[in-house]
Design an enzyme around this catalytic site. Structure first.
Site, PDB file in Angstrom:
ATOM      1  N   LYS A 104       0.825  -1.223   0.000  1.00 22.97           N
ATOM      2  CA  LYS A 104       0.000   0.000   0.000  1.00 22.97           C
ATOM      3  C   LYS A 104       0.857   1.270   0.000  1.00 22.97           C
ATOM      4  O   LYS A 104       0.458   2.288  -0.534  1.00 22.97           O
ATOM      5  CB  LYS A 104      -0.949  -0.015   1.190  1.00 22.97           C
ATOM      6  CG  LYS A 104      -2.021  -1.085   1.028  1.00 22.97           C
ATOM      7  CD  LYS A 104      -3.308  -0.707   1.704  1.00 22.97           C
ATOM      8  CE  LYS A 104      -4.439  -1.628   1.273  1.00 22.97           C
ATOM      9  NZ  LYS A 104      -4.245  -3.033   1.705  1.00 22.97           N
ATOM     10  N   GLU A 126     -10.167   6.427   3.025  1.00 18.99           N
ATOM     11  CA  GLU A 126     -11.051   5.462   3.670  1.00 18.99           C
ATOM     12  C   GLU A 126     -10.170   4.308   4.132  1.00 18.99           C
ATOM     13  O   GLU A 126      -9.100   4.089   3.589  1.00 18.99           O
ATOM     14  CB  GLU A 126     -12.082   4.938   2.667  1.00 18.99           C
ATOM     15  CG  GLU A 126     -11.560   3.860   1.694  1.00 18.99           C
ATOM     16  CD  GLU A 126     -10.533   4.358   0.691  1.00 18.99           C
ATOM     17  OE1 GLU A 126     -10.541   5.570   0.400  1.00 18.99           O
ATOM     18  OE2 GLU A 126      -9.726   3.546   0.186  1.00 18.99           O
ATOM     19  N   SER A 387       2.001  -9.770  -0.807  1.00 18.78           N
ATOM     20  CA  SER A 387       1.586  -8.368  -0.687  1.00 18.78           C
ATOM     21  C   SER A 387       1.877  -7.746   0.673  1.00 18.78           C
ATOM     22  O   SER A 387       2.038  -6.534   0.780  1.00 18.78           O
ATOM     23  CB  SER A 387       0.091  -8.252  -0.992  1.00 18.78           C
ATOM     24  OG  SER A 387      -0.661  -9.101  -0.155  1.00 18.78           O
TER      25      SER A 387
HETATM   26  C1  LIG Z   1      -5.043  -4.081   1.297  1.00 21.75           C
HETATM   27  C2  LIG Z   1      -4.296  -5.329   1.112  1.00 21.75           C
HETATM   28  C3  LIG Z   1      -4.579  -6.220   0.051  1.00 21.75           C
HETATM   29  C4  LIG Z   1      -5.712  -6.041  -0.908  1.00 21.75           C
HETATM   30  O1  LIG Z   1      -5.672  -4.898  -1.692  1.00 21.75           O
HETATM   31  P1  LIG Z   1      -5.410  -4.917  -3.271  1.00 21.75           P
HETATM   32  O2  LIG Z   1      -5.803  -3.561  -3.693  1.00 21.75           O
HETATM   33  O3  LIG Z   1      -6.274  -5.993  -3.857  1.00 21.75           O
HETATM   34  O4  LIG Z   1      -3.981  -5.196  -3.480  1.00 21.75           O
HETATM   35  C5  LIG Z   1      -3.775  -7.329  -0.104  1.00 21.75           C
HETATM   36  N1  LIG Z   1      -2.756  -7.598   0.742  1.00 21.75           N
HETATM   37  C6  LIG Z   1      -2.460  -6.775   1.771  1.00 21.75           C
HETATM   38  C7  LIG Z   1      -1.317  -7.132   2.665  1.00 21.75           C
HETATM   39  C8  LIG Z   1      -3.208  -5.620   1.998  1.00 21.75           C
HETATM   40  O5  LIG Z   1      -2.918  -4.818   3.032  1.00 21.75           O
END
Ligand SMILES: *Cc1c(COP(=O)(O)O)cnc(C)c1O
Length: 401
Positions: A104, A126, A387
């Site tokens: 993010k 948000e 992620s």
């Molecule tokens: C917010 C989040 C996601 C999902 O968001 P995307 O916009 O689909 O990437 C995935 N993994 C983590 C660790 C997150 O914090």
């Protein structure tokens, strides 16, 4: 290695994952469905972003922030022991190693820098579980901006620690008491608030959703994941390009950023959704938060609530570009249950010494299942975006294991 698989051949380098068509259209999805005053504000963001994105000064400043503040480039880690067990070559793109612990930060630093360039003094955001809120508060503090974060009352109760983090970072957290008092309502409230504050505030959306130019702009800010991974794969993989590129999909930003680096290669793209938040796999055409896309709906067309243990996947829709990639057959969208994700998180922890976020564990759960069933042929090379890190989920897991 070529495989006979039940989705169409990749689209040739014809501009797939390039710029959207006029008014932010990805096929029949996207657009700018917003009240008059926000249409004008979105137009200003679009103009500013287009200028900034071709300005070497802006690109250089963002690259430096990503390097010295966020810790980029992130490594590409071969998952050796797990690969051997699964019979595939699995490589992890380590967004969990960025500052604040997820991808993010890439998007938020980009938008915060853009807001500064536009002369805005405040970021509006948000947040659901608080991950995007914390990242926004972090970027605001770094660049000397104010931050106002809208969060559903129920999420505030469930995520007290992230609320405290945001306040530590100097952000104002505003409880949203309408509707289901979760992310969907927080997003509506943030947009409503922006209507009265477009002159001095930038609305910093956390995924590839919302009105044009957000789905495109956020994907471009996340493209750094895919571009870096492409170069790292070229250097480290015997085949140069992986056979499969896999990422989890909530709104779809880490997946879109990853896919963008491989759209013009033969790599198969796979987006993994939560069983209870499968906008791309099971959503229907609708309009929400300024954009036409696929959303979970009841028989009356009311958007229903998503349900996932992974807070980041708890969104009832998916970004318009994913809906389009699905229609094109360029990417495939699959779903994974909470239990499969928990199993995958534990397995990665024990084989590689990495505790992933539950969101990322969804992507891994599909890799594990597909390797077991042969959907992922033995010997395939797989790039998976990790992620985020699992620290935020430890208390959830502690309750369940
Ligand atoms: C917010 C989040 C996601 C999902 O968001 P995307 O916009 O689909 O990437 C995935 N993994 C983590 C660790 C997150 O914090």
């Amino acid at each position: 290695m070529r495989h006979l698989l039940p989705w169409r051949e990749p689209v040739p380098p014809d501009g797939t994952m390039g710029e959207p068509r006029a008014r932010g259209r990805f096929g029949e999805y996207g657009g700018r469905y917003a009240p008059e005053s926000l249409v004008e504000a979105c137009r200003e963001v679009d103009e500013a972003f287009r200028e900034a994105w071709v300005d070497p000064g802006f690109r250089g400043a963002l690259a430096r922030l990503l390097a010295v503040h966020a810790g980029r480039p992130t490594p590409l880690t071969p998952a050796g022991r797990l690969s051997e067990a699964l019979g595939v070559q699995l490589y992890l793109k380590r967004e969990d190693l960025t500052h604040t612990g997820s991808h993010k930060i890439n998007n938020v630093l980009g938008q915060a820098l853009l807001a500064t360039r536009m002369g805005r003094r405040r970021l509006i955001a948000e947040t659901g579980a608080g991950q995007h809120g914390v990242a926004t508060a972090t970027a605001a503090a770094l660049l000397g901006l104010e931050a106002t974060v809208f969060m559903g009352e129920r999420d505030i109760e469930r995520q007290a620690l992230n609320v405290f983090r945001m306040r530590m970072l100097g952000a104002e957290v505003i409880p949203v008491t309408t509707g289901s008092r979760t992310l969907k309502d927080a997003t509506s409230e943030a947009m409503r608030h922006w209507v009265g504050a477009t002159g001095d505030s930038h609305y910093c959306i956390g995924s590839v959703v919302g009105p044009d130019p957000y789905p495109w702009m956020v994907r471009e800010f996340q493209r750094v994941i895919g571009d870096e991974a492409r170069g790292q794969c070229a250097a480290e993989l015997p085949t140069g390009v992986p056979d499969y590129v896999v990422a989890c999909v909530g709104g779809g930003s880490n997946a879109a950023g990853t896919f963008a680096g491989f759209a013009d290669t033969p790599a198969r793209l796979v987006g993994v959704e939560a069983e209870g938040g499968a906008g791309a796999a099971r959503g229907r055409l609708g309009v929400l938060h300024g954009c036409r896309s696929l959303f979970l709906q009841d028989d009356d067309g009311q958007i229903t609530e998503a349900q996932s243990l992974a807070a980041g996947l708890d969104y009832p829709g998916v970004g318009p570009e994913h809906a389009h990639l699905r229609d094109l057959g360029r990417a495939r969208y699959v779903t994974v249950t909470d239990d499969e994700a928990i199993g995958a998180a534990v397995r990665l922890a024990r084989t590689e010494g990495i505790l992933p976020a539950l969101e990322s564990a969804h992507a891994l759960a599909w890799v594990i299942r597909a390797a077991d069933t042969g959907d992922l042929p033995a010997g395939s090379t797989v790039l998976m975006t990790l992620s985020g890190r699992g620290d935020k989920d430890v208390s959830t897991l502690k309750e369940l294991l």
